[in-house]
Design a protein around this motif. Sequence first.
Motif, short mmCIF file in Angstrom:
data_model
loop_
_atom_site.label_atom_id
_atom_site.label_comp_id
_atom_site.label_asym_id
_atom_site.label_seq_id
_atom_site.Cartn_x
_atom_site.Cartn_y
_atom_site.Cartn_z
N LEU A 153 0.07 -13.40 0.74
CA LEU A 153 -1.20 -14.23 0.80
C LEU A 153 -2.27 -13.37 1.32
CD1 LEU A 153 -3.22 -16.84 0.95
CD2 LEU A 153 -2.40 -17.17 3.47
N ARG A 154 -3.53 -13.17 0.40
CA ARG A 154 -4.34 -12.50 0.58
C ARG A 154 -5.78 -13.27 0.98
NH1 ARG A 154 -5.53 -7.83 -3.63
NH2 ARG A 154 -6.64 -9.51 -4.88
N VAL A 155 -6.52 -13.02 1.95
CA VAL A 155 -7.65 -13.43 2.22
C VAL A 155 -8.82 -12.25 2.09
CG1 VAL A 155 -8.98 -14.58 3.62
CG2 VAL A 155 -6.50 -14.81 3.87
N GLU A 156 -9.83 -12.39 1.14
CA GLU A 156 -10.73 -11.64 0.85
C GLU A 156 -12.22 -12.31 1.57
OE1 GLU A 156 -11.48 -10.30 -3.12
OE2 GLU A 156 -9.34 -10.61 -3.80
N LEU A 157 -12.90 -11.25 2.36
CA LEU A 157 -14.10 -11.50 3.05
C LEU A 157 -15.14 -10.76 2.59
CD1 LEU A 157 -11.45 -11.32 5.34
CD2 LEU A 157 -13.35 -12.66 6.52
N GLU A 199 5.42 -16.14 11.70
CA GLU A 199 6.33 -14.91 12.22
C GLU A 199 6.93 -14.35 10.97
OE1 GLU A 199 9.18 -17.09 14.48
OE2 GLU A 199 7.72 -17.66 15.66
N GLY A 200 7.24 -13.15 11.51
CA GLY A 200 7.98 -12.04 10.43
C GLY A 200 7.14 -11.66 9.32
N HIS A 201 5.65 -11.65 9.73
CA HIS A 201 4.83 -11.12 8.59
C HIS A 201 3.89 -10.08 9.03
CE1 HIS A 201 6.16 -14.73 6.28
NE2 HIS A 201 5.57 -14.14 5.24
N ALA A 202 3.46 -9.07 8.01
CA ALA A 202 2.63 -8.08 8.33
C ALA A 202 1.16 -8.31 8.00
CB ALA A 202 3.24 -6.93 8.05
N VAL A 203 0.08 -7.84 8.42
CA VAL A 203 -1.32 -8.14 7.91
C VAL A 203 -1.84 -6.49 7.51
CG1 VAL A 203 -3.27 -8.77 8.50
CG2 VAL A 203 -1.52 -10.15 9.69
N GLU A 204 -2.16 -6.47 6.63
CA GLU A 204 -2.79 -5.28 5.97
C GLU A 204 -4.09 -5.46 5.93
OE1 GLU A 204 -0.81 -2.49 2.68
OE2 GLU A 204 -2.69 -3.47 1.72
N VAL A 205 -4.77 -4.55 6.43
CA VAL A 205 -6.16 -4.65 6.37
C VAL A 205 -6.99 -3.51 5.40
CG1 VAL A 205 -8.56 -4.50 7.49
CG2 VAL A 205 -6.51 -5.48 8.89
N SER A 206 -7.55 -4.01 4.25
CA SER A 206 -8.04 -2.98 3.42
C SER A 206 -9.61 -3.25 3.28
CB SER A 206 -7.41 -3.39 2.03
OG SER A 206 -5.91 -3.20 2.14
N SER A 207 -10.12 -2.23 3.35
CA SER A 207 -11.89 -2.19 3.18
C SER A 207 -12.27 -1.49 2.07
CB SER A 207 -12.46 -1.71 4.57
OG SER A 207 -13.63 -1.42 4.42
N HIS A 208 -13.06 -2.15 1.43
CA HIS A 208 -13.73 -1.66 0.07
C HIS A 208 -15.23 -1.30 0.24
CE1 HIS A 208 -9.82 -2.49 -2.18
NE2 HIS A 208 -9.89 -3.48 -0.97
N THR A 209 -15.65 -0.56 -0.42
CA THR A 209 -17.20 -0.31 -0.45
C THR A 209 -17.54 -0.32 -2.06
OG1 THR A 209 -17.36 2.03 -0.81
CG2 THR A 209 -17.10 1.16 1.55
N VAL A 211 -13.40 -7.29 2.53
CA VAL A 211 -12.26 -6.63 3.15
C VAL A 211 -11.44 -7.61 2.79
CG1 VAL A 211 -11.28 -6.83 5.41
CG2 VAL A 211 -13.59 -5.79 5.23
N GLU A 212 -10.04 -7.10 2.68
CA GLU A 212 -8.94 -7.95 2.15
C GLU A 212 -7.93 -7.99 3.39
OE1 GLU A 212 -7.46 -6.04 -1.20
OE2 GLU A 212 -8.99 -6.57 -2.62
N LEU A 213 -7.63 -9.14 3.92
CA LEU A 213 -6.42 -9.49 4.91
C LEU A 213 -5.24 -9.90 3.96
CD1 LEU A 213 -8.44 -10.82 7.79
CD2 LEU A 213 -8.07 -8.51 7.32
N THR A 214 -4.15 -8.97 4.02
CA THR A 214 -3.10 -9.30 3.24
C THR A 214 -1.84 -9.66 3.99
OG1 THR A 214 -3.52 -7.95 1.45
CG2 THR A 214 -1.32 -8.74 1.28
#
Length: 258
Positions: free
Chosen positions: A102-106, A138-148, A215-218
């Motif tokens: 699941l990806r949340v884009e801000l 539970e059992g999930h990681a959160v990857e923070v990706s930043s874009h310009t 910014v993406e939170l995956t």
Amino acid sequence: MASTSISALLERNTELEQGTLESEARVAELQVLRASMERRLRQLDQQQTGTTAQRESEARKIREADVQAAQREAARVKLEARLKNELAQGDIWFDTTRPDALRVELSERLLFEPGQSSLTAQGVEELGRIGAVLAAVEGHAVEVSSHTDDLPAASGTGVGTSWELSSARATAIVRVLMEPPARIVPERLSAIGHASFRPEVPMDSPQNRQRNRRVELTLSPMPVPPASLLATLEPTPPPLVPVKAASGGKSSKKSGRR
């Protein structure tokens, strides 16, 4: 006649000996064949056991994936309820195209001032609300990706290149996600700066550049560490301390200190 009888007996004895040797050879051959068949049966049994175990493992993985997918969907529903205004204003998007994430884009404007790497007060609040939901999966990681975007950084901002800006922003977000109310443990977090090299839309208009500044939170299942690493992570029991026996029959007194 006696000579003939002895010759016949000797011939008969030779035949019996020959028959005995042939029988022994046949018995030995049958024993080898039996051992070979037993080995083959053991191999077939091992293969059957391995196939059964493999099927059970695959079925277990499918069940786990279904549970994880349901957890991510529940998280998405919670986020939609908490972020109605941001979704309506186009500052947040959900990407569910990946079956395992699941990806949340801000939008940048929801978190940062232009060209800055420090989060705004509103950005900290938004990340706290989102992070609290993601942390509960539970059992999930959160990857923070930043874009310009592809424009050079404005002079006087002190952020250097777009690489440095995007990396600093991703790191700032990770720091907030480790704090209350999210409290996501560091092992579940990662920070990546992509600068302008993974745009969502072409960089051919101010509107598109604004869309790419994001910014993406995956949220995705955590990878299983290799067995060799798991062995090193096993807790080591404390060494046993030998208990000294009381000497001289004297009773011991407890100290009042702790």
